[in-house]
Design an enzyme around this catalytic site. Sequence first.
Site, PDB file in Angstrom:
ATOM      1  N   GLY A  42      -0.946  -1.409   6.728  1.00  0.00           N
ATOM      2  CA  GLY A  42      -1.005  -2.580   7.606  1.00  0.00           C
ATOM      3  C   GLY A  42      -2.364  -3.244   7.457  1.00  0.00           C
ATOM      4  O   GLY A  42      -3.080  -3.002   6.481  1.00  0.00           O
ATOM      5  N   THR A  46       0.874  -1.177   0.000  1.00  0.00           N
ATOM      6  CA  THR A  46       0.000   0.000   0.000  1.00  0.00           C
ATOM      7  C   THR A  46       0.908   1.224   0.000  1.00  0.00           C
ATOM      8  O   THR A  46       1.981   1.206   0.590  1.00  0.00           O
ATOM      9  CB  THR A  46      -0.886  -0.025   1.262  1.00  0.00           C
ATOM     10  OG1 THR A  46      -1.832  -1.067   1.101  1.00  0.00           O
ATOM     11  CG2 THR A  46      -1.599   1.290   1.499  1.00  0.00           C
ATOM     12  N   GLY A  63      -5.947  -3.532   7.541  1.00  0.00           N
ATOM     13  CA  GLY A  63      -6.940  -2.464   7.572  1.00  0.00           C
ATOM     14  C   GLY A  63      -7.898  -2.558   8.749  1.00  0.00           C
ATOM     15  O   GLY A  63      -8.291  -1.544   9.326  1.00  0.00           O
TER      16      GLY A  63
HETATM   17  N1  ASP Z   1      -4.272  -1.205   4.840  1.00  0.00           N
HETATM   18  C1  ASP Z   1      -4.470  -1.947   3.618  1.00  0.00           C
HETATM   19  C2  ASP Z   1      -5.773  -2.702   3.713  1.00  0.00           C
HETATM   20  O1  ASP Z   1      -6.009  -3.351   4.714  1.00  0.00           O
HETATM   21  C3  ASP Z   1      -3.370  -2.916   3.305  1.00  0.00           C
HETATM   22  C4  ASP Z   1      -1.963  -2.412   3.502  1.00  0.00           C
HETATM   23  O2  ASP Z   1      -1.757  -1.327   4.022  1.00  0.00           O
HETATM   24  O3  ASP Z   1      -1.020  -3.117   3.112  1.00  0.00           O
HETATM   25  O4  ASP Z   1      -6.523  -2.669   2.789  1.00  0.00           O
END
Ligand code: ASP
Length: 315
Positions: free
Chosen positions: A237, A187, A239
Amino acid sequence: MPAFTPTVHALAPTPGPKLIIHGGAGSSLTGPGAKDAIRKSLHHILDTLYARLAGGMSALEVVIQGCQLLEDDPQFNAGTGAVLQSDGQIRLSAALMDGPAQRFSGVINAQRLKNPIQLAQHLQSQPDRILSETGSQALTRALGLPLYDPLTPQRLQEWVEEQLHGQADGRPALTNLVTATDQHYGTIGVVALDAAGRLAAGTSTGGKGGEYVGRVSDSAMPAGTYANTDAAISCTGIGEDIVDECLAARLVIRVTDGFSLPAAFEKSFAEAAGRGRDLGAIGIDRRGAIAWGRTTEVILAAYHNGEGLGDSLEG
Ligand code: ASP
């Protein structure tokens, strides 16, 4: 395995424009050259963006352009190179928040376009500012954005392997609500403070990978992206953990209520780690302090404080 140990780094406030970007958080990077490749990309994009910021571009515009550059880099799980969901489709979510206006916009689970941050940008000036799947498709058409397939051969191969062998944490594919913790890199997020003292934040993602159809990412919620005149934050991270902590808004409001940015990070990450959350964040405050934090093993972040460039990739 995630560390769930709170780790926070901060740079003291100095005058002038500031910039920090991230490319996700997770367990330590393995694989030959992985760290160098990520560092090279982050530094290149940071250099490009900081020159624009130093040249007088607004924080909001730098955040939009930064998100686009990161979305276009197939190493990251946003735009081109986004991960596939449980049904083999890619759905993109992105959000933008203008600090001075304290105005949020975003799209959730948009499909068949290159840069979802462009939709968030357009929605900044609209009466309806957060669109989900159907609405984002209609907006893509209305804006005349070309249809685009963000799938890369590597992401397809990863998805096929998951279908054949289950996910890396041992649970079978398609029944798994939480992807393996050693996979959730990618992300992207950008936070900027411009020469006029304006803050902005943006985040863009393909989600966790392998999630149920219709699952909503934190990235396009104020839990994952938030800014006002005091601070701006982008999270990454798991979500669900970010939503449970309402991390971006929590950090920003702590700064508004009198915490320094590092103190807001210290307290919020200690709380999150205590609750076993798996997440990271980057941020800047109005005085020019820069901070990043994580409960994961690493966060892939790089910053420019006007004096020089640095990153969170140890070694
Ligand atoms: N936060 C994002 C989600 O859960 C994933 C990530 O940050 O890697 O969609």
